[in-house]
Design a protein around this motif. Structure first.
Motif, mmCIF file in Angstrom:
data_model
loop_
_atom_site.group_PDB
_atom_site.id
_atom_site.type_symbol
_atom_site.label_atom_id
_atom_site.label_comp_id
_atom_site.label_asym_id
_atom_site.label_seq_id
_atom_site.Cartn_x
_atom_site.Cartn_y
_atom_site.Cartn_z
ATOM 1 N N GLY A 12 0.826 -1.201 0.000
ATOM 2 C CA GLY A 12 0.000 0.000 0.000
ATOM 3 C C GLY A 12 0.861 1.252 0.000
ATOM 4 N N CYS A 13 0.648 2.119 -0.984
ATOM 5 C CA CYS A 13 1.431 3.357 -1.133
ATOM 6 C C CYS A 13 0.507 4.568 -1.048
ATOM 7 C CB CYS A 13 2.174 3.378 -2.472
ATOM 8 S SG CYS A 13 3.444 2.102 -2.651
ATOM 9 N N CYS A 25 -4.802 3.803 0.748
ATOM 10 C CA CYS A 25 -4.090 2.623 0.244
ATOM 11 C C CYS A 25 -3.511 1.753 1.357
ATOM 12 C CB CYS A 25 -2.992 3.056 -0.723
ATOM 13 S SG CYS A 25 -3.618 3.995 -2.130
ATOM 14 N N VAL A 26 -2.958 2.357 2.384
ATOM 15 C CA VAL A 26 -2.446 1.587 3.513
ATOM 16 C C VAL A 26 -3.601 0.886 4.223
ATOM 17 C CG1 VAL A 26 -1.276 1.718 5.743
ATOM 18 C CG2 VAL A 26 -0.410 3.036 3.798
ATOM 19 N N ASN A 27 -4.716 1.581 4.384
ATOM 20 C CA ASN A 27 -5.894 0.952 4.983
ATOM 21 C C ASN A 27 -6.356 -0.248 4.159
ATOM 22 O OD1 ASN A 27 -5.946 2.937 6.967
ATOM 23 N ND2 ASN A 27 -7.444 4.201 5.890
ATOM 24 N N MET A 32 -7.080 -6.033 3.892
ATOM 25 C CA MET A 32 -6.947 -7.254 3.107
ATOM 26 C C MET A 32 -6.226 -8.336 3.899
ATOM 27 S SD MET A 32 -7.673 -8.844 0.353
ATOM 28 C CE MET A 32 -8.166 -7.564 -0.829
ATOM 29 N N LYS A 33 -5.227 -7.960 4.685
ATOM 30 C CA LYS A 33 -4.536 -8.953 5.512
ATOM 31 C C LYS A 33 -5.521 -9.627 6.460
ATOM 32 C CE LYS A 33 -0.802 -9.684 8.840
ATOM 33 N NZ LYS A 33 0.323 -9.103 9.602
ATOM 34 N N ASP A 34 -6.363 -8.845 7.112
ATOM 35 C CA ASP A 34 -7.359 -9.410 8.016
ATOM 36 C C ASP A 34 -8.290 -10.359 7.268
ATOM 37 O OD1 ASP A 34 -6.299 -7.932 10.091
ATOM 38 O OD2 ASP A 34 -7.787 -6.317 9.934
ATOM 39 N N LEU A 35 -8.697 -9.971 6.062
ATOM 40 C CA LEU A 35 -9.603 -10.802 5.266
ATOM 41 C C LEU A 35 -8.948 -12.122 4.879
ATOM 42 C CD1 LEU A 35 -12.372 -10.918 3.753
ATOM 43 C CD2 LEU A 35 -11.149 -10.013 1.758
ATOM 44 N N LEU A 36 -7.692 -12.077 4.466
ATOM 45 C CA LEU A 36 -6.995 -13.301 4.065
ATOM 46 C C LEU A 36 -6.906 -14.293 5.212
ATOM 47 C CD1 LEU A 36 -4.037 -11.894 1.918
ATOM 48 C CD2 LEU A 36 -6.192 -12.872 1.098
ATOM 49 N N VAL A 37 -6.630 -13.789 6.407
ATOM 50 C CA VAL A 37 -6.490 -14.664 7.572
ATOM 51 C C VAL A 37 -7.853 -15.194 8.016
ATOM 52 C CG1 VAL A 37 -5.814 -14.760 10.006
ATOM 53 C CG2 VAL A 37 -4.357 -13.569 8.343
ATOM 54 N N LYS A 252 -13.055 4.884 7.405
ATOM 55 C CA LYS A 252 -11.704 5.318 7.084
ATOM 56 C C LYS A 252 -11.597 5.504 5.578
ATOM 57 C CE LYS A 252 -9.392 2.693 10.785
ATOM 58 N NZ LYS A 252 -8.365 1.629 11.038
ATOM 59 N N ALA A 253 -10.536 6.186 5.152
ATOM 60 C CA ALA A 253 -10.270 6.291 3.721
ATOM 61 C C ALA A 253 -10.039 4.897 3.137
ATOM 62 C CB ALA A 253 -9.050 7.177 3.480
ATOM 63 N N PHE A 254 -10.405 4.710 1.855
ATOM 64 C CA PHE A 254 -10.266 3.406 1.237
ATOM 65 C C PHE A 254 -10.214 3.527 -0.283
ATOM 66 C CE2 PHE A 254 -14.799 4.262 1.581
ATOM 67 C CZ PHE A 254 -15.297 3.898 0.339
ATOM 68 N N GLY A 255 -9.688 2.492 -0.919
ATOM 69 C CA GLY A 255 -9.734 2.386 -2.368
ATOM 70 C C GLY A 255 -11.045 1.737 -2.766
ATOM 71 N N ALA A 256 -11.698 2.270 -3.786
ATOM 72 C CA ALA A 256 -13.033 1.792 -4.150
ATOM 73 C C ALA A 256 -13.028 0.313 -4.540
ATOM 74 C CB ALA A 256 -13.582 2.638 -5.294
ATOM 75 N N PHE A 257 -12.054 -0.116 -5.338
ATOM 76 C CA PHE A 257 -12.034 -1.504 -5.787
ATOM 77 C C PHE A 257 -11.661 -2.456 -4.657
ATOM 78 C CE2 PHE A 257 -9.699 -5.005 -8.135
ATOM 79 C CZ PHE A 257 -10.866 -5.684 -8.491
#
Length: 315
Positions: A12-13, A25-27, A32-37, A252-257
């Motif tokens: 995330g940049c 992007c960092v969010n 995503m890490k939480d989702l993968l686990v 929080k801020a987020f990327g739409a996709f």
């Protein structure tokens, strides 16, 4: 049946303190890490996260991202599941070879140091995969369609209609840096006057520069196990949303996709196995309902398009 290994690299940049700064992007990659686990059975020890959050010990430079991806591929064994999520800026760069006799521009992602990572880099990673291992790339960046060189389009501009938008969201910023701005920044770093981007990248980054600019793009033939979920078509931009109220909830801020894919995944029934095609189709519906003017795409071979996303059924 022996459980296959699942490996992930998440980048995330936000480009903090620059004119290109983003917010979500960092969010995106932390969520995503939480989702993968929690949802897909990844071991947290097998997930590498690189961000430019202030205080990060390892920044998502081009060299560091390539190194993390290369290490992930080197660890892979037959039938393993590999996942790469990038949230940040994208750009378009001069093509390494003409297409149908015409010169065009290809896709690249922009690490925090502007050491571009291109469609050729990702093609090289996919070509190194062991037998039957898969490399899934989710790129939440602008002009991201086609980020794995020569991958077959399953859902994209050639075979899907553009649907109407219901409303236009506010507080959004495109995740795109024009190539001319990228080139100007590289000139300022290299101090050279050359009109060729390869000269500037070589002077600044040496052997860590993309082989696309140094060696050109190798030709690729046949099917493979690269799977690209792009946040938009190659001629579109992806949105970065600032913090604020979304659908009645403070966010929080987020990327739409990134957010759309996470919403889709968390909304599945526990035993449901949604295919890669279904993930992209549903993410398109989410973005349409939220009023975003971007169209996620899917690039992979025919067999992988129908496989469960990240093998969530345990096969």
């Amino acid at each position: 049946m022996e459980m296959r290994k699942r490996l992930a690299t998440l980048v995330g940049c936000n480009y903090p303190g620059t004119r290109n700064e983003l917010r979500g992007c960092v969010n995106d990659v932390e969520a995503m890490k939480d989702l993968l686990v929690e949802r897909f059975g990844f071991d947290a020890a097998d997930i590498v996260v690189l961000t430019d959050r202030p205080g990060s010990q390892v920044l998502p430079t081009g060299a560091n991202v390539r190194r993390a991806l290369g290490h992930m591929v080197d660890r892979a064994e037959p039938n393993d599941v590999l996942f790469f999520h990038f949230s940040g800026h994208g750009t378009l760069v001069p093509a390494a070879r003409p297409h149908n006799g015409h010169h065009h521009r290809d896709e690249a992602i922009v690490p925090c140091d502007f050491n571009l990572i291109t469609d050729v880099d990702f093609r090289d990673l996919v070509d190194r995969l062991p037998k039957d291992a898969t490399f899934t790339m989710l790129s939440d960046s602008c002009h991201s369609g086609g980020l794995i060189d020569d991958e077959k389009e399953q859902i994209g501009p050639a075979n899907s209609p553009i649907s109407d938008r219901r409303r236009r969201p506010t507080r959004r910023q495109p995740k795109y840096i024009p190539y001319e701005s990228v080139f100007s920044h590289l000139i300022s770093l290299s101090g050279l006057t050359s009109p060729h981007v390869a000269d500037h990248l070589s002077a600044i980054f040496g052997p860590d520069a993309s082989p696309k600019f140094i060696k050109g793009a190798p030709l690729h033939h046949g099917d493979d196990n690269g799977i690209l979920l792009s946040g938009c078509q190659a001629n579109e931009t992806s949105a970065d949303m600032s913090a604020g109220e979304v659908d009645g909830t403070e966010r929080k801020a987020f990327g739409a996709f990134s957010n759309a894919v996470q919403m889709v995944a968390r909304g599945w029934e526990e035993r449901e196995a949604a295919s890669y095609r279904e993930v992209v189709e549903r993410a398109r519906e989410v973005l349409r309902d939220q009023g975003f003017e971007q169209h996620p795409c899917l690039y992979c071979n025919d067999e992988n398009a129908g496989k469960p996303f990240l093998m969530m059924d345990g096969k």
